[in-house]
Design an enzyme around this catalytic site. Structure first.
Site, PDB file in Angstrom:
ATOM      1  CD  GLN A  68      -1.384  -9.210   4.149  1.00  0.00           C
ATOM      2  OE1 GLN A  68      -2.368  -7.954   4.625  1.00  0.00           O
ATOM      3  NE2 GLN A  68      -0.709  -9.222   3.891  1.00  0.00           N
ATOM      4  CG  HIS A 115       7.118  -2.018   2.593  1.00  0.00           C
ATOM      5  ND1 HIS A 115       7.187  -0.750   2.787  1.00  0.00           N
ATOM      6  CD2 HIS A 115       5.486  -2.597   2.526  1.00  0.00           C
ATOM      7  CE1 HIS A 115       5.707  -0.884   3.512  1.00  0.00           C
ATOM      8  NE2 HIS A 115       5.483  -1.830   3.034  1.00  0.00           N
ATOM      9  CG  MET A 129      -1.846  -1.028   1.043  1.00  0.00           C
ATOM     10  SD  MET A 129      -3.464  -0.884   1.775  1.00  0.00           S
ATOM     11  CE  MET A 129      -2.689  -0.547   3.237  1.00  0.00           C
TER      12      MET A 129
HETATM   13  P1  AMP Z   1       1.356  -3.093   3.455  1.00  0.00           P
HETATM   14  O1  AMP Z   1       2.224  -2.044   2.635  1.00  0.00           O
HETATM   15  O2  AMP Z   1       1.437  -1.994   5.001  1.00  0.00           O
HETATM   16  O3  AMP Z   1       0.134  -3.672   2.849  1.00  0.00           O
HETATM   17  O4  AMP Z   1       2.739  -4.205   3.952  1.00  0.00           O
HETATM   18  C1  AMP Z   1       2.612  -4.867   2.082  1.00  0.00           C
HETATM   19  C2  AMP Z   1       3.804  -5.827   2.845  1.00  0.00           C
HETATM   20  O5  AMP Z   1       5.019  -5.984   2.537  1.00  0.00           O
HETATM   21  C3  AMP Z   1       3.017  -6.855   2.992  1.00  0.00           C
HETATM   22  O6  AMP Z   1       2.774  -8.100   2.893  1.00  0.00           O
HETATM   23  C4  AMP Z   1       3.825  -7.116   4.641  1.00  0.00           C
HETATM   24  O7  AMP Z   1       3.099  -7.974   5.100  1.00  0.00           O
HETATM   25  C5  AMP Z   1       4.883  -6.187   4.209  1.00  0.00           C
HETATM   26  N1  AMP Z   1       5.551  -5.560   5.703  1.00  0.00           N
HETATM   27  C6  AMP Z   1       4.893  -4.777   6.384  1.00  0.00           C
HETATM   28  N2  AMP Z   1       6.088  -4.075   7.500  1.00  0.00           N
HETATM   29  C7  AMP Z   1       6.508  -5.597   7.568  1.00  0.00           C
HETATM   30  C8  AMP Z   1       7.965  -5.881   8.403  1.00  0.00           C
HETATM   31  N3  AMP Z   1       8.190  -4.817   9.244  1.00  0.00           N
HETATM   32  N4  AMP Z   1       8.785  -7.029   7.717  1.00  0.00           N
HETATM   33  C9  AMP Z   1       8.209  -7.080   6.476  1.00  0.00           C
HETATM   34  N5  AMP Z   1       7.560  -7.451   5.531  1.00  0.00           N
HETATM   35  C10 AMP Z   1       6.460  -5.791   6.169  1.00  0.00           C
END
Ligand code: AMP
Length: 276
Positions: free
Chosen positions: A152, A29, A22
Protein backbone atom coordinates in the site's frame (compact mmCIF):
# COMPACT_ATOMS: atom_id res chain seq x y z
CA UNK A 1 -9.21 19.10 19.32
CA UNK A 2 -12.10 19.27 16.85
CA UNK A 3 -14.25 16.44 15.52
CA UNK A 4 -15.19 17.34 11.93
CA UNK A 5 -17.69 15.46 9.78
CA UNK A 6 -18.18 17.84 6.82
CA UNK A 7 -15.43 18.48 4.25
CA UNK A 8 -16.14 22.28 4.13
CA UNK A 9 -14.94 22.58 7.74
CA UNK A 10 -11.49 21.30 6.78
CA UNK A 11 -10.54 24.45 4.82
CA UNK A 12 -8.55 26.13 7.66
CA UNK A 13 -6.34 23.02 7.95
CA UNK A 14 -4.93 22.99 4.39
CA UNK A 15 -1.18 22.31 4.50
CA UNK A 16 -1.60 20.01 7.52
CA UNK A 17 0.21 16.76 8.24
CA UNK A 18 -2.36 14.06 7.57
CA UNK A 19 -2.85 10.56 9.03
CA UNK A 20 -5.48 8.56 7.13
CA UNK A 21 -6.91 5.59 9.09
CA UNK A 22 -9.92 3.32 9.29
CA UNK A 23 -10.15 3.76 13.05
CA UNK A 24 -9.96 1.06 15.75
CA UNK A 25 -6.75 2.85 16.59
CA UNK A 26 -3.90 1.07 18.39
CA UNK A 27 -0.30 1.85 19.34
CA UNK A 28 0.78 1.56 15.67
CA UNK A 29 -1.61 4.32 14.63
CA UNK A 30 -0.59 6.30 17.68
CA UNK A 31 3.03 6.26 16.49
CA UNK A 32 1.88 7.70 13.15
CA UNK A 33 0.01 10.50 14.92
CA UNK A 34 2.91 11.26 17.27
CA UNK A 35 5.41 11.44 14.40
CA UNK A 36 2.95 13.63 12.50
CA UNK A 37 2.77 15.98 15.50
CA UNK A 38 6.58 16.24 15.66
CA UNK A 39 6.74 16.99 11.93
CA UNK A 40 3.84 19.43 12.06
CA UNK A 41 5.52 21.44 14.82
CA UNK A 42 8.59 21.95 12.62
CA UNK A 43 6.48 23.50 9.86
CA UNK A 44 3.87 25.10 12.16
CA UNK A 45 1.05 23.02 10.73
CA UNK A 46 -1.81 21.10 12.32
CA UNK A 47 -2.30 17.32 12.39
CA UNK A 48 -5.50 15.94 10.89
CA UNK A 49 -6.41 12.26 11.45
CA UNK A 50 -9.18 10.77 9.33
CA UNK A 51 -11.26 7.89 10.64
CA UNK A 52 -13.22 6.35 7.78
CA UNK A 53 -13.97 2.67 7.17
CA UNK A 54 -13.77 2.83 3.39
CA UNK A 55 -16.30 0.40 1.89
CA UNK A 56 -14.70 0.40 -1.59
CA UNK A 57 -11.45 -1.23 -0.42
CA UNK A 58 -13.10 -4.31 1.16
CA UNK A 59 -13.33 -7.27 -1.19
CA UNK A 60 -15.14 -9.33 1.47
CA UNK A 61 -18.47 -7.80 2.64
CA UNK A 62 -18.29 -9.75 5.94
CA UNK A 63 -14.89 -8.20 6.67
CA UNK A 64 -16.41 -4.73 6.15
CA UNK A 65 -19.40 -5.53 8.35
CA UNK A 66 -17.37 -6.82 11.29
CA UNK A 67 -14.55 -4.24 11.03
CA UNK A 68 -14.19 -2.77 14.56
CA UNK A 69 -15.64 0.74 14.98
CA UNK A 70 -14.50 2.63 18.10
CA UNK A 71 -14.82 6.35 17.29
CA UNK A 72 -14.98 7.53 20.91
CA UNK A 73 -11.76 5.77 21.91
CA UNK A 74 -10.13 6.81 18.61
CA UNK A 75 -10.93 10.47 19.29
CA UNK A 76 -9.47 10.21 22.81
CA UNK A 77 -6.25 8.64 21.44
CA UNK A 78 -5.88 11.39 18.82
CA UNK A 79 -6.48 14.13 21.41
CA UNK A 80 -3.83 12.65 23.76
CA UNK A 81 -1.34 12.25 20.92
CA UNK A 82 -1.71 15.93 19.99
CA UNK A 83 -3.85 15.93 16.82
CA UNK A 84 -5.81 19.12 16.07
CA UNK A 85 -8.63 17.44 14.13
CA UNK A 86 -10.33 14.08 13.74
CA UNK A 87 -12.15 13.98 10.41
CA UNK A 88 -14.84 11.27 10.62
CA UNK A 89 -17.07 11.67 7.55
CA UNK A 90 -20.21 9.70 6.71
CA UNK A 91 -19.84 7.59 3.52
CA UNK A 92 -22.03 10.10 1.59
CA UNK A 93 -19.49 12.85 2.28
CA UNK A 94 -16.72 10.84 0.63
CA UNK A 95 -18.95 9.30 -2.04
CA UNK A 96 -21.84 11.72 -2.76
CA UNK A 97 -24.62 9.71 -4.47
CA UNK A 98 -24.59 10.43 -8.19
CA UNK A 99 -21.41 12.51 -8.04
CA UNK A 100 -18.63 10.06 -7.24
CA UNK A 101 -15.39 11.21 -8.88
CA UNK A 102 -13.74 8.61 -11.14
CA UNK A 103 -11.16 6.35 -9.46
CA UNK A 104 -7.59 7.34 -10.36
CA UNK A 105 -5.55 5.09 -12.71
CA UNK A 106 -3.65 2.41 -10.82
CA UNK A 107 0.18 2.45 -10.86
CA UNK A 108 1.98 -0.80 -11.91
CA UNK A 109 2.87 -1.70 -8.30
CA UNK A 110 -0.88 -1.95 -7.59
CA UNK A 111 -1.49 -4.56 -10.30
CA UNK A 112 1.73 -6.38 -11.26
CA UNK A 113 3.34 -8.04 -8.21
CA UNK A 114 0.68 -10.75 -7.64
CA UNK A 115 0.64 -10.10 -3.88
CA UNK A 116 -2.18 -8.10 -2.21
CA UNK A 117 -3.33 -7.17 -5.73
CA UNK A 118 -3.92 -10.85 -6.56
CA UNK A 119 -5.33 -11.92 -3.19
CA UNK A 120 -7.60 -8.90 -2.67
CA UNK A 121 -8.91 -7.99 -6.12
CA UNK A 122 -10.19 -4.42 -6.22
CA UNK A 123 -8.54 -3.52 -2.92
CA UNK A 124 -5.99 -1.03 -4.28
CA UNK A 125 -8.55 0.57 -6.59
CA UNK A 126 -10.54 1.33 -3.41
CA UNK A 127 -7.46 2.49 -1.50
CA UNK A 128 -6.34 4.84 -4.31
CA UNK A 129 -9.88 6.15 -4.72
CA UNK A 130 -10.29 7.01 -1.03
CA UNK A 131 -6.78 8.39 -0.52
CA UNK A 132 -7.10 10.66 -3.59
CA UNK A 133 -10.52 11.79 -2.35
CA UNK A 134 -9.22 12.45 1.17
CA UNK A 135 -6.16 14.32 -0.16
CA UNK A 136 -8.49 16.52 -2.27
CA UNK A 137 -10.60 17.32 0.80
CA UNK A 138 -7.87 17.64 3.45
CA UNK A 139 -5.21 19.21 1.16
CA UNK A 140 -2.24 18.10 3.30
CA UNK A 141 1.42 18.96 2.72
CA UNK A 142 2.49 15.55 4.05
CA UNK A 143 0.80 12.26 4.90
CA UNK A 144 1.97 9.42 7.14
CA UNK A 145 1.65 5.78 6.02
CA UNK A 146 2.74 2.65 7.91
CA UNK A 147 5.35 0.26 6.55
CA UNK A 148 3.14 -2.49 7.95
CA UNK A 149 1.13 -2.20 4.70
CA UNK A 150 4.26 -2.17 2.51
CA UNK A 151 2.59 -2.67 -0.87
CA UNK A 152 0.00 0.00 0.00
CA UNK A 153 2.84 2.41 0.88
CA UNK A 154 4.46 1.82 -2.53
CA UNK A 155 1.10 2.17 -4.29
CA UNK A 156 0.37 5.50 -2.57
CA UNK A 157 3.87 6.79 -3.31
CA UNK A 158 3.52 5.83 -6.97
CA UNK A 159 0.02 7.32 -7.28
CA UNK A 160 1.08 10.57 -5.61
CA UNK A 161 4.02 10.84 -8.02
CA UNK A 162 1.96 9.81 -11.07
CA UNK A 163 -0.77 12.37 -10.38
CA UNK A 164 1.71 15.03 -9.12
CA UNK A 165 -0.42 15.53 -6.00
CA UNK A 166 2.30 17.50 -4.19
CA UNK A 167 1.89 15.55 -0.94
CA UNK A 168 5.01 14.21 0.77
CA UNK A 169 4.49 10.56 1.70
CA UNK A 170 6.22 9.77 5.01
CA UNK A 171 6.82 6.08 5.86
CA UNK A 172 6.56 4.93 9.49
CA UNK A 173 8.23 1.68 10.68
CA UNK A 174 5.93 -1.11 11.88
CA UNK A 175 4.98 -1.08 15.57
CA UNK A 176 4.98 -4.57 17.07
CA UNK A 177 3.78 -6.45 20.14
CA UNK A 178 6.60 -7.58 22.46
CA UNK A 179 6.64 -11.03 20.78
CA UNK A 180 7.03 -9.54 17.30
CA UNK A 181 3.43 -9.65 16.03
CA UNK A 182 2.72 -6.53 13.96
CA UNK A 183 -0.07 -4.50 15.56
CA UNK A 184 -3.27 -4.58 13.53
CA UNK A 185 -6.91 -3.69 14.10
CA UNK A 186 -7.70 -7.29 13.11
CA UNK A 187 -5.61 -8.84 15.92
CA UNK A 188 -8.59 -8.48 18.31
CA UNK A 189 -10.33 -11.24 16.35
CA UNK A 190 -7.58 -13.82 16.99
CA UNK A 191 -8.46 -16.68 19.32
CA UNK A 192 -5.88 -17.43 22.09
CA UNK A 193 -4.50 -20.31 19.97
CA UNK A 194 -4.56 -18.12 16.86
CA UNK A 195 -2.65 -15.43 18.71
CA UNK A 196 0.15 -17.96 19.35
CA UNK A 197 0.21 -19.10 15.68
CA UNK A 198 0.22 -15.47 14.53
CA UNK A 199 3.75 -15.05 15.87
CA UNK A 200 4.94 -17.24 13.02
CA UNK A 201 4.63 -14.35 10.51
CA UNK A 202 7.26 -12.16 12.18
CA UNK A 203 9.30 -15.26 13.10
CA UNK A 204 9.37 -16.27 9.42
CA UNK A 205 10.53 -12.79 8.38
CA UNK A 206 13.31 -12.90 11.00
CA UNK A 207 14.45 -16.34 9.89
CA UNK A 208 14.47 -15.28 6.22
CA UNK A 209 17.12 -12.68 6.95
CA UNK A 210 20.41 -14.47 6.90
CA UNK A 211 19.45 -17.01 4.21
CA UNK A 212 21.94 -16.77 1.37
CA UNK A 213 19.49 -16.30 -1.52
CA UNK A 214 15.96 -14.98 -1.96
CA UNK A 215 14.84 -18.48 -3.00
CA UNK A 216 16.28 -19.99 0.19
CA UNK A 217 14.61 -17.24 2.23
CA UNK A 218 11.25 -18.00 0.61
CA UNK A 219 11.62 -21.72 1.35
CA UNK A 220 12.52 -20.96 4.97
CA UNK A 221 9.49 -18.70 5.45
CA UNK A 222 7.15 -21.27 3.87
CA UNK A 223 8.49 -23.97 6.24
CA UNK A 224 8.01 -21.86 9.37
CA UNK A 225 4.48 -20.78 8.40
CA UNK A 226 3.52 -24.36 7.48
CA UNK A 227 4.89 -25.69 10.77
CA UNK A 228 2.79 -23.12 12.68
CA UNK A 229 -0.36 -24.37 10.95
CA UNK A 230 -1.29 -21.09 9.27
CA UNK A 231 -2.56 -20.96 5.67
CA UNK A 232 0.09 -19.12 3.65
CA UNK A 233 -1.05 -16.91 0.77
CA UNK A 234 2.43 -15.71 -0.10
CA UNK A 235 5.90 -15.64 1.46
CA UNK A 236 8.28 -13.92 -0.92
CA UNK A 237 11.32 -11.69 -1.22
CA UNK A 238 10.88 -8.88 -3.76
CA UNK A 239 12.28 -5.58 -4.95
CA UNK A 240 11.28 -3.08 -2.22
CA UNK A 241 9.78 -0.52 -4.62
CA UNK A 242 8.33 -2.35 -7.63
CA UNK A 243 7.62 -5.53 -5.60
CA UNK A 244 8.63 -7.54 -8.65
CA UNK A 245 11.05 -10.50 -8.27
CA UNK A 246 14.56 -9.51 -7.19
CA UNK A 247 17.32 -9.39 -9.78
CA UNK A 248 19.60 -12.43 -9.35
CA UNK A 249 22.40 -11.57 -6.98
CA UNK A 250 20.60 -8.60 -5.38
CA UNK A 251 21.70 -8.49 -1.74
CA UNK A 252 18.72 -6.60 -0.28
CA UNK A 253 15.01 -6.73 -0.82
CA UNK A 254 11.73 -6.80 1.06
CA UNK A 255 10.37 -10.02 2.56
CA UNK A 256 6.57 -10.05 2.55
CA UNK A 257 4.12 -12.56 4.00
CA UNK A 258 0.34 -12.97 4.05
CA UNK A 259 -1.38 -15.82 5.87
CA UNK A 260 -4.71 -16.80 7.30
CA UNK A 261 -4.77 -17.69 10.99
CA UNK A 262 -8.14 -19.42 11.18
CA UNK A 263 -10.44 -16.92 9.49
CA UNK A 264 -8.21 -13.92 10.18
CA UNK A 265 -5.96 -12.70 7.39
CA UNK A 266 -2.69 -11.14 8.52
CA UNK A 267 0.16 -9.50 6.60
CA UNK A 268 3.67 -8.48 7.59
CA UNK A 269 6.97 -7.57 5.96
CA UNK A 270 10.58 -6.71 6.78
CA UNK A 271 13.77 -5.70 5.09
CA UNK A 272 15.67 -8.70 3.70
CA UNK A 273 19.44 -8.85 3.45
CA UNK A 274 21.35 -11.83 2.20
CA UNK A 275 23.35 -13.59 4.91
CA UNK A 276 26.20 -14.28 2.46
P1 AMP B 1 -5.61 1.23 8.86
O1 AMP B 1 -6.44 1.93 9.86
O2 AMP B 1 -5.39 -0.22 9.12
O3 AMP B 1 -6.02 1.53 7.43
O4 AMP B 1 -4.15 1.87 9.00
C1 AMP B 1 -3.95 3.26 8.94
C2 AMP B 1 -2.47 3.52 8.82
O5 AMP B 1 -1.80 2.99 9.96
C3 AMP B 1 -1.84 2.83 7.59
O6 AMP B 1 -0.89 3.71 7.00
C4 AMP B 1 -1.19 1.62 8.19
O7 AMP B 1 -0.09 1.14 7.44
C5 AMP B 1 -0.74 2.16 9.53
N1 AMP B 1 -0.53 1.08 10.49
C6 AMP B 1 -1.41 0.10 10.84
N2 AMP B 1 -0.84 -0.75 11.72
C7 AMP B 1 0.43 -0.30 11.92
C8 AMP B 1 1.53 -0.75 12.72
N3 AMP B 1 1.46 -1.85 13.47
N4 AMP B 1 2.67 -0.04 12.67
C9 AMP B 1 2.78 1.08 11.91
N5 AMP B 1 1.78 1.55 11.14
C10 AMP B 1 0.62 0.87 11.13
Amino acid sequence: MRLITESEDLAPFAGCVFVPTMGALHAGHRRLVELAVTRAREVRAAVVVSVFVNPTQFNDPRDLERYPRTLEADTALCREAGAAVVFAPRPEVIYPPGAIPPAPPLPPVAVQPGLEDAHRPGHFAGVCQVVKRLFDMVRPSAAMFGEKDWQQLQVIRAMTRQLALGVEIVPVPTVREPDGLAMSSRNVFLTPEGRVCARSLSAALCAACGERTAAAAETKMAEILHAAGVKTEYAVVRDPESLLPLRPGAGTGRALVAAKVGAIRLIDNAEWRTGA
